[in-house]
Design a protein around this motif. Structure first.
Motif, PDB file in Angstrom:
ATOM      1  N   ALA A   1      11.614  24.789 -58.367  1.00 43.66           N
ATOM      2  CA  ALA A   1      12.777  24.101 -58.100  1.00 43.66           C
ATOM      3  C   ALA A   1      13.067  23.897 -56.774  1.00 43.66           C
ATOM      4  O   ALA A   1      13.843  22.904 -56.128  1.00 43.66           O
TER       5      ALA A   1
ATOM      6  N   THR B   1      11.104  23.322 -63.938  1.00 47.24           N
ATOM      7  CA  THR B   1      12.322  23.166 -63.185  1.00 47.24           C
ATOM      8  C   THR B   1      13.334  22.287 -63.816  1.00 47.24           C
ATOM      9  O   THR B   1      14.578  22.419 -63.354  1.00 47.24           O
TER      10      THR B   1
ATOM     11  N   ASN C   1       9.450  29.323 -62.012  1.00 49.40           N
ATOM     12  CA  ASN C   1      10.382  28.025 -62.108  1.00 49.40           C
ATOM     13  C   ASN C   1      11.162  27.908 -60.814  1.00 49.40           C
ATOM     14  O   ASN C   1      11.458  26.715 -60.147  1.00 49.40           O
TER      15      ASN C   1
END
Ligand code: NAP
Length: 237
Positions: free
Chosen positions: A147, A132, A143
């Motif tokens: 996030a 992230t 990712n």
């Protein structure tokens, strides 16, 4: 409660918390593995559940509360990965990752919050990823679900700090003995391409993650709230 603790990093976290004195609820789909992890801990129970299903969340929590009468620590560790260029990502993989890595964390934590508030010192620890902070090609779907988790960490820290709840994330780099690292290790030369980029000159271990989660769950971390903690040997420094 540690989600995805039937093996890998989650099992290491369950062992770390148990060694620090916690009673542990082991959660995951694999029944034999989950029962074995719970059996080796002094005070633990296993709940078999597919957390990508909405109906599992209430059942998992009720089992935990029936068994131990309270919930103080929720570690959101269960996740899945699918690596590959975003341009070729399938809707099926996208939905599978979002369902577990983001949606399940949101709704399981939402369901757990009343018990965590009642605890008086509730802790939510989200196992996120260094992806992230430092992205890499092939990790876009994974990712971005992590996030979302980082943002939830900060949002919940704001919303429930006044209730005594602390919400933090730990964001490991590649974990040498984490099963999720295996596909990455298959196409990357770790010694040649990865280790030289890490100032600490080694990969993380499941024990590193367990130690940080145990610290975040303990009284020494009471003033940490909303932290996204890179556990990366200095990679993103
Ligand atoms: N390994 C790494 O290099 C690395 C790096 C950064 C972050 N992480 C993060 O660390 C965490 C653990 O990764 P790991 O390497 O230990 O991989 P792992 O062994 O694949 O761990 C994933 C865990 O989630 C559980 N799980 C998967 N699907 C589930 C579902 N639908 N419902 C409930 N549980 C489910 C699995 O148990 P069952 O199969 O029994 O359901 C397993 O125990 C993940 O959040 C990962 O994103 C890993």
């Amino acid at each position: 409660m540690v989600t995805g603790s039937t093996g890998g990093i989650g099992a290491a976290i369950a062992r770390g918390l148990a060694a620090a004195g916690a009673a542990v609820v082991v959660v995951g789909r694999r029944e034999e593995e989950g029962a074995a992890v719970a059996k080796e801990l002094p005070r633990a129970t296993f709940v078999a559940a597919d957390l990508s299903r909405r109906d599992a969340h209430r059942r998992v929590l009720d089992t935990a509360l029936d068994h131990f009468g309270r919930l103080d620590i929720l570690v959101n560790n269960a996740a899945v990965n699918a690596l590959g260029p975003a341009i070729g990502a399938t809707e099926e993989d996208f939905d599978r990752l979002v369902a577990l890595n983001y949606r399940a964390v949101f709704f399981l934590t939402q369901a757990a919050l009343p018990a965590l508030v009642a605890s008086g010192a509730g802790r939510v620890i989200n196992v996120s990823s260094i992806g992230t902070i430092k992205t890499f090609p092939g990790g876009a779907v994974y990712n971005s679900t992590k996030a979302a988790l980082d943002n939830l960490t900060r949002s919940w820290a704001q919303e429930h700090g006044p209730d005594g709840v602390r919400v933090n994330a730990v964001n490991p780099g590649l974990v040498a003995d984490g099963p999720m690292a295996a596909p990455v290790q298959a196409f990357l030369d770790i010694e040649r391409d990865v280790i030289p980029t890490i100032p600490a000159r080694r990969l993380a271990t499941a024990a590193d993650v367990a130690a940080v989660v145990t610290f975040l769950a303990g009284p020494g971390a009471d003033f940490l709230n909303g932290v996204i903690l890179p556990l990366d040997g200095g990679l993103t420094a």
